[in-house]
Design a protein around this motif. Structure first.
Motif, mmCIF file in Angstrom:
data_model
loop_
_atom_site.group_PDB
_atom_site.id
_atom_site.type_symbol
_atom_site.label_atom_id
_atom_site.label_comp_id
_atom_site.label_asym_id
_atom_site.label_seq_id
_atom_site.Cartn_x
_atom_site.Cartn_y
_atom_site.Cartn_z
ATOM 1 N N LEU A 274 0.812 -1.221 0.000
ATOM 2 C CA LEU A 274 0.000 0.000 0.000
ATOM 3 C C LEU A 274 0.849 1.276 0.000
ATOM 4 C CD1 LEU A 274 -2.738 -1.000 2.622
ATOM 5 C CD2 LEU A 274 -2.837 -1.178 0.113
ATOM 6 N N LEU A 275 2.162 1.115 0.002
ATOM 7 C CA LEU A 275 3.033 2.293 0.046
ATOM 8 C C LEU A 275 2.903 3.109 -1.233
ATOM 9 C CD1 LEU A 275 5.270 3.963 1.393
ATOM 10 C CD2 LEU A 275 6.939 2.454 0.316
ATOM 11 N N ASP A 276 2.677 4.397 -1.081
ATOM 12 C CA ASP A 276 2.629 5.325 -2.204
ATOM 13 C C ASP A 276 3.992 5.310 -2.901
ATOM 14 O OD1 ASP A 276 2.577 7.501 -3.926
ATOM 15 O OD2 ASP A 276 1.749 8.902 -2.450
ATOM 16 N N PRO A 277 4.045 5.008 -4.191
ATOM 17 C CA PRO A 277 5.343 4.976 -4.889
ATOM 18 C C PRO A 277 6.112 6.286 -4.792
ATOM 19 C CG PRO A 277 3.635 3.984 -6.237
ATOM 20 C CD PRO A 277 2.934 4.613 -5.071
ATOM 21 N N LEU A 278 5.404 7.399 -4.599
ATOM 22 C CA LEU A 278 6.070 8.686 -4.485
ATOM 23 C C LEU A 278 6.767 8.867 -3.146
ATOM 24 C CD1 LEU A 278 3.416 11.044 -6.142
ATOM 25 C CD2 LEU A 278 5.383 9.922 -7.197
#
Length: 281
Positions: free
Chosen positions: A132-136
């Protein structure tokens, strides 16, 4: 004259703060940029509040530099900008995009970016749901596979607060003390992200990442909440404490006393720290 610089940087592509031959560093880039706008033959010497390791970020970094007054006053050129604003604008034009100087202002000679500081505040970001980690945010957040109990980590962290010898969480340096005052250490969760806040008068080398590594096993349920404090009391590095990756760490703020107290604070900071009842030789 002495100039204070407040700046930020993305530490991903730097080999830390300190200038090193053949390596790209924050000090190297900032010093070269200052030399360029001041028309100096060699980069001026910079004194920084916190010498970050490779990969560590900063939003609230502070440094001071001594510059020639004529060169400083010449910065506006034909514009009507004050030198402080002209310095920031000119630095923005020559610095790489992963460094940004927020302010540049003249300060008293007694100001020392390192020794006048009364505290430094860092944050550390962990995601315990990597999918779920935001790629940004991948450059400033560390992913772990096991779910973490933020409340247990917070309780364990609170037991480390205060004046103590943090030798168990520091890389020792000859002649340097490991006594520090940890003013705050806390953890909070927002969704799948955990943020640790660490505030102290000063830090030893790798201390913050080791403090994080001491409470992660507690969050995973592998160690009791009392374990990090027990490690601290042992005064020796414990193999169970893993120094966490650098990219989750960010220097958020450096605090200073009122202007008239810079010199007194610097004298106190330079003195050898001891625990109550101890003496120095």
């Amino acid at each position: 004259m002495r100039v204070r610089l407040d700046f930020a940087y993305d530490g991903t592509d730097f080999s830390g703060w300190a200038a090193q031959p053949g390596l790209r560093t924050v000090e190297g880039e900032l010093g070269a940029a200052l030399a360029r706008i001041l028309r100096a033959v060699v980069p001026p010497a910079l004194t920084v509040a916190g010498r970050t390791d490779a990969g560590v970020h900063a939003r609230g970094a502070v440094a001071h530099v001594d510059v020639d007054e004529p060169a400083w006053l010449a910065l506006p050129g034909r514009s009507d900008l004050p030198p402080e604003r002209a310095a920031v604008r000119r630095l923005a034009g020559v610095l790489p995009p992963d460094i940004a100087v927020r302010t540049a202002r003249v300060v008293p000679e007694e100001f020392d970016a390192r020794f006048s500081a009364v505290s430094r505040r860092y944050t550390y970001r962990i995601c315990d749901a990597p999918e779920l980690l935001d790629p940004l945010r991948r450059r400033d957040t560390v992913s772990v596979r096991r779910p973490l109990d933020a409340a247990a980590m917070d309780e364990a962290a609170a037991r480390l607060v205060g004046l103590r010898d943090f030798a168990a969480f520091c890389k020792r340096r000859e002649g340097a003390t490991t006594v520090r005052t940890l003013l705050e250490y806390s953890w909070r969760r927002e969704g799948h992200l955990l943020t640790g806040t660490v505030l102290a008068d000063a830090f030893c080398h790798s201390m913050v990442r080791a403090l994080v590594g001491a409470v992660v096993p507690v969050g995973e349920g592998r160690k009791p909440v009392t374990w990090p404090a027990e490690v601290a009391e042992g005064l020796e590095r414990d193999p169970g404490v893993v120094v966490m990756p650098a990219h989750g760490l960010c220097l958020e703020e450096v605090a200073y006393p009122p202007e008239g107290e810079f010199a007194a604070r610097a004298r106190t900071a330079r003195a050898v720290r001891t625990l109550p009842g101890e003496t120095t030789s």
